[in-house]
Design a protein around this motif. Structure first.
Motif, short mmCIF file in Angstrom:
data_model
loop_
_atom_site.label_atom_id
_atom_site.label_comp_id
_atom_site.label_asym_id
_atom_site.label_seq_id
_atom_site.Cartn_x
_atom_site.Cartn_y
_atom_site.Cartn_z
N GLU A 1 48.06 24.20 20.00
CA GLU A 1 49.11 24.79 19.20
C GLU A 1 49.35 24.00 17.92
OE1 GLU A 1 53.16 26.89 20.59
OE2 GLU A 1 53.12 24.74 20.94
N GLY A 2 49.40 22.67 18.04
CA GLY A 2 49.68 21.84 16.88
C GLY A 2 48.59 21.91 15.83
N LEU B 1 39.07 23.22 20.17
CA LEU B 1 40.20 22.87 19.30
C LEU B 1 39.95 23.33 17.86
CD1 LEU B 1 42.93 21.27 19.20
CD2 LEU B 1 41.57 19.28 18.55
N ALA B 2 38.73 23.12 17.36
CA ALA B 2 38.40 23.51 15.99
C ALA B 2 38.46 25.03 15.83
CB ALA B 2 37.02 22.99 15.62
N ALA B 3 37.87 25.76 16.79
CA ALA B 3 37.89 27.22 16.71
C ALA B 3 39.32 27.76 16.83
CB ALA B 3 37.00 27.82 17.81
N TRP B 4 40.09 27.16 17.73
CA TRP B 4 41.48 27.57 17.92
C TRP B 4 42.27 27.37 16.62
CZ3 TRP B 4 43.68 29.29 22.64
CH2 TRP B 4 45.07 29.45 22.63
N GLN C 1 56.32 27.60 22.48
CA GLN C 1 55.58 28.59 23.26
C GLN C 1 54.82 27.94 24.42
OE1 GLN C 1 55.76 32.05 22.73
NE2 GLN C 1 57.43 31.27 21.48
N ALA C 2 54.05 26.91 24.13
CA ALA C 2 53.28 26.26 25.19
C ALA C 2 54.17 25.62 26.24
CB ALA C 2 52.32 25.22 24.58
N PRO C 3 55.24 24.88 25.87
CA PRO C 3 56.11 24.32 26.91
C PRO C 3 56.75 25.37 27.81
CG PRO C 3 56.50 23.20 24.83
CD PRO C 3 55.59 24.36 24.54
N LEU C 4 57.15 26.51 27.25
CA LEU C 4 57.75 27.55 28.08
C LEU C 4 56.74 28.09 29.09
CD1 LEU C 4 59.88 29.53 25.47
CD2 LEU C 4 60.74 28.18 27.39
N SER C 5 55.49 28.25 28.64
CA SER C 5 54.46 28.75 29.54
C SER C 5 54.16 27.75 30.66
CB SER C 5 53.18 29.05 28.75
OG SER C 5 52.13 29.42 29.62
N THR C 6 53.98 26.48 30.30
CA THR C 6 53.64 25.50 31.33
C THR C 6 54.82 25.24 32.27
OG1 THR C 6 54.19 23.71 29.77
CG2 THR C 6 51.88 24.36 29.93
N PHE C 7 56.07 25.35 31.77
CA PHE C 7 57.22 25.21 32.66
C PHE C 7 57.23 26.33 33.70
CE2 PHE C 7 61.58 26.21 33.91
CZ PHE C 7 62.04 24.97 34.33
N ALA C 8 56.93 27.56 33.24
CA ALA C 8 56.92 28.69 34.17
C ALA C 8 55.83 28.54 35.23
CB ALA C 8 56.72 29.99 33.40
N GLY D 1 57.00 24.12 13.10
CA GLY D 1 56.36 24.27 14.39
C GLY D 1 55.45 23.10 14.73
N ALA D 2 54.70 22.60 13.72
CA ALA D 2 53.83 21.45 13.94
C ALA D 2 54.63 20.21 14.30
CB ALA D 2 52.98 21.19 12.69
N LEU D 3 55.73 19.99 13.60
CA LEU D 3 56.60 18.85 13.92
C LEU D 3 57.13 18.97 15.34
CD1 LEU D 3 58.36 16.39 13.32
CD2 LEU D 3 60.00 17.92 12.21
#
Length: 484
Positions: free
Chosen positions: A54-55, A105-108, A289-296, A415-417
């Protein structure tokens, strides 16, 4: 001079085609979220390392949007929309064929070229409505439709991704978005036309270099903070260098006859709060977004918290959030007409803040999490639609692409921060793992930090918007008529 009134029906064709582009953007934004834990296992990394994906995408987006938005104003918004779609398609096609974290990571990151789509689309619609006395209202309504299409795509993407990941191998599942973006490329190529008048001139390479170096230093500093921790000096040196480089960039842009970014826009009492709000908003809408998904997906029996949801269960949770975003995007124009756009933005930001702060006491059950995300989603959908349209209405005529692009650039920096901060907060694994096991999940205290930062940043933006002039983001003709 007589101005005409253009209705939404008269531009329905172009809005419909651009809505398909945003539908595809929504698929990209929602499809992967339910499977982030599966991607982490496929790449053999921890849950906290998912934030690198994400970052990195947010970092690249922050670098490319200013240049692409300016090029859109210079040579045509459709041309740049087409180029960004081609790059996104190519990057999406790489993801199914690698299990190497660096390549993935590069493609993402390159897939993040889609972030410029919505600003370019708003600029295209703004050009189409030139000469109308209802231009701002019409653009806001069209933006609401585009965001509704985006979130519908995200819902279907999340539901589809969550369902497919439970029954198909990951490489097969990852190939679906690539097909969708290729179709989108041909829709843009043969269906979308741009009637804007290009602001031809010489591209500001010095300004582009200076702002790129500044953003690289800032985002690099964020990355080093995650790698080395806050106790090391190098990350802070990089962050300080990034801030210092903004000074020569601003001085250069003030002297340049056709600057990459007209920094005078940051002096505007209407635009500055919008840009600041976009940055604060990015912390929640992009960084969380990623933290919400991994928490679920975290197993409560093993770690003592989380929902233990399956891939499809996580996608349903995201679906509720995105339905709320659609509702917020479509309701915002009506609310803005009743209480002014400025106050509507304040209400939207407050909803986001309240929604995330509700996570602090209420996060133990599926229903509680859904309720919190619906409240936050109503405000988030409104802001996604409203911020670029508000920037377009308040910006100089020849800078609409830059102004709308800046809302996304600043949003991605925020978002990056946040992604960096959240990655550090979640880096220390949960203590509930069985003896001898490596804890791959984040910590509950880390998730608490995520919710506090998202809630507090949204409430700060609500306060900032209170200082915007009362008549900001309204059509000039309508204001003149009301005051006559």
């Amino acid at each position: 001079m007589t101005v005409s009134r253009i209705t939404l029906r008269s531009v329905a064709g172009i809005v419909g085609l651009l809505a398909f582009v945003e539908f595809t953007s929504g698929i990209l934004q929602g499809y992967y979220t339910p499977m982030l834990t599966d991607i982490a296992r496929h790449l053999d990394v921890r849950d906290a390392d998912v934030n690198w994906l994400e970052g990195s995408q947010l970092m690249l987006s922050a670098l490319i949007v200013p240049a692409l938005a300016k090029l859109g104003d210079m040579i045509g918004h459709k041309r740049i929309l087409l180029v960004s779609t081609a790059v996104t398609a190519a990057a999406s096609a790489v993801l199914p064929f690698t299990d190497n974290f660096g390549v993935f990571l590069a493609a993402w990151a390159l897939q993040g070229f889609y972030v410029v789509w919505l600003p370019l689309e708003i600029a295209i619609i703004w050009s189409r409505t030139r000469g109308s006395d209802g231009r701002s209202v019409l653009t806001t309504r069209a933006a609401g439709i585009l965001v509704a299409a985006l979130e519908l795509g995200a819902i279907l993407g999340a539901l589809g991704g969550g369902a497919l990941i439970d029954v198909l191998p990951l490489p097969v599942v990852l190939s679906v978005p690539a097909v969708c973006v290729v179709i989108c490329f041909f829709v843009v190529r043969f269906g979308v036309s741009d009637v804007g008048i290009p602001n031809r001139g010489e591209f500001d390479w010095v300004g582009a270099s200076l702002i790129s170096l500044a953003l690289l230093a800032l985002t690099g500093g964020f990355s080093l903070l995650r790698l080395q921790g806050a106790g090391e000096p190098l990350p802070w040196v990089a962050l300080g260098l990034g801030l210092l480089l903004i000074v020569p960039f601003a001085l250069w842009e003030l002297r340049h006859p056709d600057p990459l970014i007209d920094v005078r826009m940051f002096r505007s009492p209407a635009l500055l709060p919008i840009f600041l709000t976009a940055g604060l908003f990015g912390m929640s809408v992009l960084g969380a977004q990623a933290p919400l998904s991994t928490f679920a997906r975290t197993d409560p029996e093993r770690y003592g918290y989380g929902l233990g949801a399956s891939g499809f269960g996580a996608s349903l949770l995201i679906g509720f959030y995105l339905i709320a975003m659609i509702t917020g995007a479509l309701l915002f124009p009506k609310l803005a007409r009743r209480i002014t756009p400025r106050l509507a933005l304040v209400v939207a930001s407050t909803c986001i803040g309240v929604g995330y702060l509700l996570f602090l006491p209420f996060h133990d059950g599926y229903g509680q999490v859904v309720a919190n995300m619906v409240v936050a989603g109503l405000g988030s959908g409104a802001l996604v639609a409203a911020l670029p349209a508000a920037a377009a209405s308040a910006a100089p005529e020849t800078q609409t692409g830059v102004a709308t692009g800046l809302t996304n650039s600043v949003k991605t920096v925020g978002g990056a921060l946040a992604s960096c901060v959240f990655g550090i907060a979640l880096l220390h694994g949960a203590t509930g793992a069985a003896a001898g096991e490596t804890a791959t999940a984040g910590s509950l205290s880390g998730y608490m930090i995520v919710w506090i930062v998202c809630g507090a940043s949204a409430l700060c933006s609500a306060v900032l918007l209170c200082f915007v002039p009362r008549t900001a983001f309204q059509d000039r003709e309508s204001i003149a008529a009301a005051n006559a």
